[in-house]
Write a protein that holds these residues in place. Structure first.
Motif, PDB file in Angstrom:
ATOM      1  N   PHE A 138      13.836  -1.557   4.522  1.00 18.89           N
ATOM      2  CA  PHE A 138      13.520  -1.532   5.327  1.00 18.89           C
ATOM      3  C   PHE A 138      12.802  -2.231   6.189  1.00 18.89           C
ATOM      4  N   ALA A 139      13.316  -2.947   7.546  1.00 19.39           N
ATOM      5  CA  ALA A 139      12.790  -3.825   8.184  1.00 19.39           C
ATOM      6  C   ALA A 139      11.227  -3.436   9.360  1.00 19.39           C
ATOM      7  N   GLU A 140      10.520  -2.522   9.389  1.00 17.00           N
ATOM      8  CA  GLU A 140       9.550  -2.923   9.576  1.00 17.00           C
ATOM      9  C   GLU A 140       8.914  -1.668   9.147  1.00 17.00           C
ATOM     10  N   PRO A 141       7.384  -1.670   8.769  1.00 13.22           N
ATOM     11  CA  PRO A 141       6.646  -0.661   7.811  1.00 13.22           C
ATOM     12  C   PRO A 141       6.041   0.640   9.458  1.00 13.22           C
ATOM     13  N   GLU A 142       6.508   1.866   8.446  1.00  9.94           N
ATOM     14  CA  GLU A 142       5.777   2.956   8.426  1.00  9.94           C
ATOM     15  C   GLU A 142       4.690   3.120   8.201  1.00  9.94           C
ATOM     16  N   GLN A 143       4.234   4.420   9.648  1.00 12.82           N
ATOM     17  CA  GLN A 143       2.886   4.919  10.095  1.00 12.82           C
ATOM     18  C   GLN A 143       2.649   5.852   8.942  1.00 12.82           C
ATOM     19  N   VAL A 144       1.390   6.283   8.611  1.00 14.12           N
ATOM     20  CA  VAL A 144       0.721   7.173   7.834  1.00 14.12           C
ATOM     21  C   VAL A 144      -0.510   7.189   8.049  1.00 14.12           C
ATOM     22  N   THR A 145      -0.935   8.552   7.752  1.00 13.97           N
ATOM     23  CA  THR A 145      -2.514   8.234   7.388  1.00 13.97           C
ATOM     24  C   THR A 145      -3.424   9.571   6.918  1.00 13.97           C
ATOM     25  N   VAL A 146      -3.713   8.969   6.377  1.00  8.87           N
ATOM     26  CA  VAL A 146      -5.019   8.663   5.326  1.00  8.87           C
ATOM     27  C   VAL A 146      -5.761   9.918   5.776  1.00  8.87           C
ATOM     28  N   SER A 147      -6.285  10.874   4.339  1.00  8.87           N
ATOM     29  CA  SER A 147      -7.613  11.771   4.820  1.00  8.87           C
ATOM     30  C   SER A 147      -8.682  11.234   5.480  1.00  8.87           C
ATOM     31  N   VAL A 148      -9.372  10.124   5.004  1.00  3.22           N
ATOM     32  CA  VAL A 148     -10.656   9.990   5.447  1.00  3.22           C
ATOM     33  C   VAL A 148     -10.547   9.838   7.424  1.00  3.22           C
ATOM     34  N   GLU A 149     -11.780  10.244   7.795  1.00  2.00           N
ATOM     35  CA  GLU A 149     -11.980  10.507   9.345  1.00  2.00           C
ATOM     36  C   GLU A 149     -12.323   9.015   9.741  1.00  2.00           C
ATOM     37  N   PRO A 150     -12.106   8.391  10.647  1.00  2.00           N
ATOM     38  CA  PRO A 150     -11.925   7.405  11.013  1.00  2.00           C
ATOM     39  C   PRO A 150     -13.578   7.015  11.422  1.00  2.00           C
ATOM     40  N   GLU A 151     -14.271   8.117  11.623  1.00  2.00           N
ATOM     41  CA  GLU A 151     -15.507   8.354  10.879  1.00  2.00           C
ATOM     42  C   GLU A 151     -16.016   7.291  10.027  1.00  2.00           C
TER      43      GLU A 151
END
Length: 455
Positions: free
Chosen positions: A35-48
């Motif tokens: 796994f040469a590169e990290p993968e994007q994940v999205t967590v449930s917390v809103e940026p705000e």
């Protein structure tokens, strides 16, 4: 269910990048990182709602300076010196961080724990309240201390580094970037929260300890299957043939992590002792086998493989030629149907996640047995599917020799006389001429008359 989770979070959550498996793992042919590169994940917390650290209302990162590991006399909260909190990018997300930076490691620890919690709360269908909630509102995450170990405890996770062959700290292998290790440790917290701990001092908690380690592994396995790269690599390596020796060999190419590898084991209860990690293997294997059986059952329903192939791959013929033939048939079935195989595996993954969530939400810790877990799984399947998979679950657990122990009172036979009824081969007391009849009250030895129920 979790097939919808990422679609929901993509619109509202905060983005991070993490490695699905340790970045030091190499491809089988030695051509480079797995796994040469990290993968994007999205967590449930809103940026705000995200706090620098990173952190939120459930957990937060402290990059401690000069901290010694927690012990029985030194516990959270940490009040010592710390490095500046990691800040989000201008857009409120954390996917801008350089993978070579310390900030990336700190953010990875938060994102992994938050991601795994999101996945399992989705399966539970509710918030998982921390088992330490009476003392701490949030889980303390400490990513990088000078220690060649890692630990979870009451209100905290703190991680150091791996070791070099000479026993010194290997700074190239931070545990906080190891998805499986973090997920496994969070799994323990989930079990403490949902199952609890034995309270009876007479309970040796032998199967409870094995269940705890198995649950940590299963939390990590199910969570890791939310990386498309992991699922794609697993299927590409095995072509969907997950229950034969070929599958066992090939999954070794996927990861050196304990969690991935222990799922593919052939251990039965007669093969293991009482040490929790060893004892966990038959339980983990039986539950993972259940997921694979559900996966292959769906392949049969979609006419992607035959019932004959499914049976032969489950009940190994035992010859190398047979195994080669089975693998060739799976390869032919998989080729051109990769997306359909993946869809079946993801559905089986989500079935297993929900099955475990329902089960863990119902079992009790005192005098817990693997047989009790089996019964809870059967009840969970009846709740989820109406009992479609109960026979399949029974078969997977029977192969692992998970059944009531020989001394269990469940196996005790009860005759009519054991229950205090007279079998009436003649008069039961002096002067009693009534023949045995299930409708006629029969005198008991204590003089009390009791009606014998119909058998």
């Amino acid at each position: 269910m979790s097939l919808e989770l990422d679609r929901r979070l993509a619109e509202v959550g905060t983005r991070f990048r993490i490695f699905p498996q340790p970045r030091f793992l190499q491809k089988a042919d030695g051509s480079g990182p797995l796994f040469a590169e990290p993968e994007q994940v999205t967590v449930s917390v809103e940026p705000e709602a995200m706090r620098p650290g990173p952190g939120d209302d459930r957990m937060f990162v402290i990059d401690a300076i000069g901290k010694l590991p927690y012990n029985n006399f030194f516990r959270p909260p940490f009040r010592g010196n710390r490095r500046p909190a990691v800040q989000p990018g201008p857009d409120g997300h954390f996917d801008h961080l350089d993978p070579a930076s310390r900030e990336f490691s700190a953010a990875t620890m938060y994102a992994t724990v938050r991601r795994v919690l999101d996945i399992w709360e989705d399966y539970f269908g509710r918030t998982i309240q921390w088992h330490f909630e009476s003392d701490f509102a949030r889980l303390e995450l400490i990513p990088l201390i000078e220690w060649n170990n890692a630990q979870s405890g009451y209100g905290f996770l703190e991680f150091g580094y791996g070791s070099k062959p000479n026993g010194t700290i290997d700074h190239e292998r931070p545990f906080c970037e190891n998805f499986d290790v973090l997920a496994h440790e969070l799994g323990h917290s989930i079990i403490f929260a949902e199952v609890g701990v034995p309270a009876n001092p007479r309970d040796e908690a032998i199967d409870y300890g094995g269940m705890h380690e198995s649950a940590g592994d299963l939390v990590a396995i199910v969570a890791s299957l939310h990386f498309h790269s992991v699922v794609d690599l697993l299927l590409d390596s095995t072509k969907g043939n997950l229950l034969t020796i070929n599958g066992l060999d090939r999954v070794g190419e996927l990861s050196d992590s304990r969690e991935i590898r222990v799922a593919f084991n052939s251990r039965r209860m007669s093969d293991v002792g009482e040490e929790p990690h060893d004892r966990s293997l038959p339980l983990t294997g039986a539950i993972f086998d259940t997921m694979v059986e559900v996966f292959q059952q769906d392949l049969v329903a979609k006419k992607l493989i035959s019932e004959d192939l499914r049976n032969r791959s489950t009940n190994l013929p035992g010859t190398s030629q047979d195994l080669v033939e089975i693998q060739a048939e799976f390869t032919a079935a998989y080729t051109g149907n990769e997306a359909a195989f993946k869809d079946s595996l993801l559905r089986a993954r989500d079935y297993l996640g929900r099955l475990l969530a329902v089960t863990w939400g119902t079992i009790k810790p005192d005098f817990l047995t693997y047989h009790g877990i089996l019964r809870a799984l059967l009840a969970a399947d009846r709740e989820i599917t109406g009992g479609e998979n109960v026979q399949l679950i029974r078969a997977c657990f029977a192969w692992r020799e998970i059944a009531p122990v020989p001394t269990s009172l469940m196996l005790r036979q009860h005759t009519i006389t054991n229950c205090g009824f007279s079998v009436g081969r003649g008069p039961t007391v002096a002067g009693d001429t009534a023949a045995f009849d299930p409708q006629i009250p029969a005198p008991r030895a204590d003089g009390v008359t009791s009606a014998l129920p119909r058998l």
